[in-house]
Write a protein that holds these residues in place. Structure first.
Motif, PDB file in Angstrom:
ATOM      1  N   SER A   1      16.904  12.200 -10.920  1.00  0.00           N
ATOM      2  CA  SER A   1      15.923  12.891 -10.074  1.00  0.00           C
ATOM      3  C   SER A   1      15.636  12.050  -8.835  1.00  0.00           C
ATOM      4  O   SER A   1      15.367  10.853  -8.936  1.00  0.00           O
ATOM      5  N   PHE A   2      15.710  12.680  -7.658  1.00  0.00           N
ATOM      6  CA  PHE A   2      15.426  11.958  -6.409  1.00  0.00           C
ATOM      7  C   PHE A   2      14.807  12.899  -5.386  1.00  0.00           C
ATOM      8  O   PHE A   2      14.803  14.122  -5.560  1.00  0.00           O
ATOM      9  N   LYS A   3      14.281  12.322  -4.330  1.00  0.00           N
ATOM     10  CA  LYS A   3      13.669  13.104  -3.263  1.00  0.00           C
ATOM     11  C   LYS A   3      14.016  12.517  -1.903  1.00  0.00           C
ATOM     12  O   LYS A   3      14.333  11.334  -1.779  1.00  0.00           O
ATOM     13  N   GLN A   4      13.938  13.375  -0.890  1.00  0.00           N
ATOM     14  CA  GLN A   4      14.191  12.994   0.492  1.00  0.00           C
ATOM     15  C   GLN A   4      13.036  13.509   1.348  1.00  0.00           C
ATOM     16  O   GLN A   4      12.785  14.710   1.404  1.00  0.00           O
ATOM     17  N   ILE A   5      12.345  12.600   2.009  1.00  0.00           N
ATOM     18  CA  ILE A   5      11.267  13.003   2.907  1.00  0.00           C
ATOM     19  C   ILE A   5      11.884  13.520   4.204  1.00  0.00           C
ATOM     20  O   ILE A   5      12.749  12.875   4.792  1.00  0.00           O
ATOM     21  N   LEU A   6      11.454  14.669   4.634  1.00  0.00           N
ATOM     22  CA  LEU A   6      11.968  15.235   5.876  1.00  0.00           C
ATOM     23  C   LEU A   6      11.085  14.931   7.069  1.00  0.00           C
ATOM     24  O   LEU A   6      11.546  14.962   8.209  1.00  0.00           O
ATOM     25  N   THR A   7       9.816  14.657   6.818  1.00  0.00           N
ATOM     26  CA  THR A   7       8.876  14.381   7.907  1.00  0.00           C
ATOM     27  C   THR A   7       8.026  13.167   7.559  1.00  0.00           C
ATOM     28  O   THR A   7       7.412  13.135   6.499  1.00  0.00           O
ATOM     29  N   LYS A   8       8.013  12.195   8.447  1.00  0.00           N
ATOM     30  CA  LYS A   8       7.107  11.061   8.280  1.00  0.00           C
ATOM     31  C   LYS A   8       5.875  11.184   9.175  1.00  0.00           C
ATOM     32  O   LYS A   8       4.848  10.567   8.907  1.00  0.00           O
TER      33      LYS A   8
ATOM     34  N   PHE B   1       0.830  -1.195   0.000  1.00  0.00           N
ATOM     35  CA  PHE B   1       0.000   0.000   0.000  1.00  0.00           C
ATOM     36  C   PHE B   1       0.870   1.252   0.000  1.00  0.00           C
ATOM     37  O   PHE B   1       0.373   2.352  -0.081  1.00  0.00           O
ATOM     38  N   ALA B   2       2.175   1.052   0.178  1.00  0.00           N
ATOM     39  CA  ALA B   2       3.068   2.181   0.321  1.00  0.00           C
ATOM     40  C   ALA B   2       2.876   3.193  -0.783  1.00  0.00           C
ATOM     41  O   ALA B   2       2.782   2.878  -1.919  1.00  0.00           O
ATOM     42  N   LEU B   3       2.915   4.417  -0.415  1.00  0.00           N
ATOM     43  CA  LEU B   3       2.741   5.516  -1.334  1.00  0.00           C
ATOM     44  C   LEU B   3       2.871   6.845  -0.632  1.00  0.00           C
ATOM     45  O   LEU B   3       2.707   6.926   0.522  1.00  0.00           O
ATOM     46  N   PHE B   4       3.037   7.798  -1.389  1.00  0.00           N
ATOM     47  CA  PHE B   4       3.298   9.080  -0.807  1.00  0.00           C
ATOM     48  C   PHE B   4       3.441  10.086  -1.893  1.00  0.00           C
ATOM     49  O   PHE B   4       4.005   9.787  -2.815  1.00  0.00           O
ATOM     50  N   ILE B   5       3.337  11.168  -1.785  1.00  0.00           N
ATOM     51  CA  ILE B   5       3.038  12.094  -2.817  1.00  0.00           C
ATOM     52  C   ILE B   5       3.476  13.512  -2.926  1.00  0.00           C
ATOM     53  O   ILE B   5       3.447  14.121  -2.986  1.00  0.00           O
ATOM     54  N   LEU B   6       3.020  14.420  -3.035  1.00  0.00           N
ATOM     55  CA  LEU B   6       3.342  15.766  -3.059  1.00  0.00           C
ATOM     56  C   LEU B   6       3.641  16.187  -4.454  1.00  0.00           C
ATOM     57  O   LEU B   6       4.586  15.789  -4.968  1.00  0.00           O
TER      58      LEU B   6
ATOM     59  N   THR C   1       0.202  17.942   6.949  1.00  0.00           N
ATOM     60  CA  THR C   1       1.102  18.186   5.836  1.00  0.00           C
ATOM     61  C   THR C   1       2.429  17.458   6.041  1.00  0.00           C
ATOM     62  O   THR C   1       2.754  17.022   7.150  1.00  0.00           O
ATOM     63  N   TYR C   2       3.196  17.339   4.947  1.00  0.00           N
ATOM     64  CA  TYR C   2       4.500  16.682   4.958  1.00  0.00           C
ATOM     65  C   TYR C   2       5.487  17.538   4.174  1.00  0.00           C
ATOM     66  O   TYR C   2       5.104  18.283   3.271  1.00  0.00           O
ATOM     67  N   VAL C   3       6.767  17.404   4.500  1.00  0.00           N
ATOM     68  CA  VAL C   3       7.807  18.196   3.845  1.00  0.00           C
ATOM     69  C   VAL C   3       8.837  17.270   3.194  1.00  0.00           C
ATOM     70  O   VAL C   3       9.209  16.249   3.777  1.00  0.00           O
ATOM     71  N   LEU C   4       9.287  17.637   2.011  1.00  0.00           N
ATOM     72  CA  LEU C   4      10.368  16.890   1.392  1.00  0.00           C
ATOM     73  C   LEU C   4      11.219  17.790   0.516  1.00  0.00           C
ATOM     74  O   LEU C   4      10.793  18.867   0.083  1.00  0.00           O
ATOM     75  N   LEU C   5      12.445  17.338   0.289  1.00  0.00           N
ATOM     76  CA  LEU C   5      13.376  17.980  -0.625  1.00  0.00           C
ATOM     77  C   LEU C   5      13.447  17.162  -1.912  1.00  0.00           C
ATOM     78  O   LEU C   5      13.410  15.926  -1.874  1.00  0.00           O
TER      79      LEU C   5
END
Length: 272
Positions: free
Chosen positions: A67-74, A5-10, A81-85
């Protein structure tokens, strides 16, 4: 609860959802299980030439993107809300010329604040995000190109096979070196992706219209999975770029480029 079910977005970076509607609790649980670091947009290497000019060593090239991303808040921040770089680097490489020179490198970091949007039944409807973005080619003098923007985006599903994202931006500090850039890139874009055959064949379109209505771009991509199993999300990709602003250095140049190659597909539409 299954990890699948893993997923995440922004919109600018949180991007992982599965092909069924997830509830608020399922999403929150899944975010805690996924990796902090993952791919963001498409990672690819493609090669090709123009359709509007003679094909030769000067007009043909390779284009690749990392291209990559780093989640800062789980754990959810206020207002869920959530934050990522995110970081994306795109290169135009003249591999058919002597010494294989790079024509242009475009650097695109961002920081994003994203929020899942749910319906009255607590099922996922879409993903909204606000991002602070910078894009430049890292050069100086007359070759310098850069712009900054505050963007807002929303992703949702039109049908079980079709996803859409809308993005608008407010540019700032972008006049020096490319004062008329907005005439070519406009103030927003629309992305559509349609699955022709699930996990096998899909079509993606991105459209921009410049402030000068004579200019804009349409990027068409076809993804084909030749493998029996595609656990790693690997595809062959054909891309046709038509219009201006494919690269920052040559943003005024009109292009009609067809390229083909290998892609590790981004997960910006892998939700619902």
């Amino acid at each position: 609860m299954k990890k699948t079910f893993a997923l995440f977005i922004l919109l600018s970076g949180f991007n992982w959802l599965q092909a069924q509607k997830l509830t608020r609790d399922q999403i929150n649980d899944s975010i805690r299980e996924i990796s902090y670091f993952s791919n963001h947009l498409d990672n690819y290497f493609i090669v090709g030439g123009p359709t509007n000019r003679n094909i030769n060593s000067q007009t043909s090239n390779a284009k690749y993107q990392v291209s990559f991303k780093q989640i800062l808040t789980k754990e959810p921040l206020p207002f869920d809300t959530y934050v990522l770089l995110t970081y994306t680097q795109k290169a135009f490489w003249n591999i058919f010329e002597d010494s294989f020179p790079f024509r242009d490198l475009n650097f695109h970091p961002s920081i994003s604040l994203g929020k899942f949007v749910f319906d009255k039944n607590e099922q996922l409807r879409g993903v909204a995000s606000i991002s602070l973005e910078h894009e430049s080619n890292g050069r100086d003098s007359i070759y310098s190109r850069s712009w900054n923007r505050l963007s807002a985006a929303y992703r949702t599903q039109l049908s079980p096979q079709t996803n859409i994202s809308l993005k608008i931006w407010l540019p700032f500090a972008s006049k020096e070196g490319n004062p008329d850039l907005l005439d070519y890139v406009g103030l927003g874009e629309i992305n559509l992706e349609h699955k022709l055959i699930s996990n096998k064949l899909s079509l993606a379109l991105r459209a921009r219209k410049g402030l000068d209505f004579e200019y804009g771009s349409l990027r068409t991509r076809i993804y084909f999975n030749p493998f029996k199993r595609n656990i790693a999300n690997q595809f062959l990709m054909v891309e046709w770029y038509l219009g201006q602003a494919e690269s920052l250095l040559d943003y005024r140049r009109s292009q009609s480029m067809i390229r083909i190659g290998f892609v590790i597909k981004g997960n910006e539409f892998n939700w619902f």
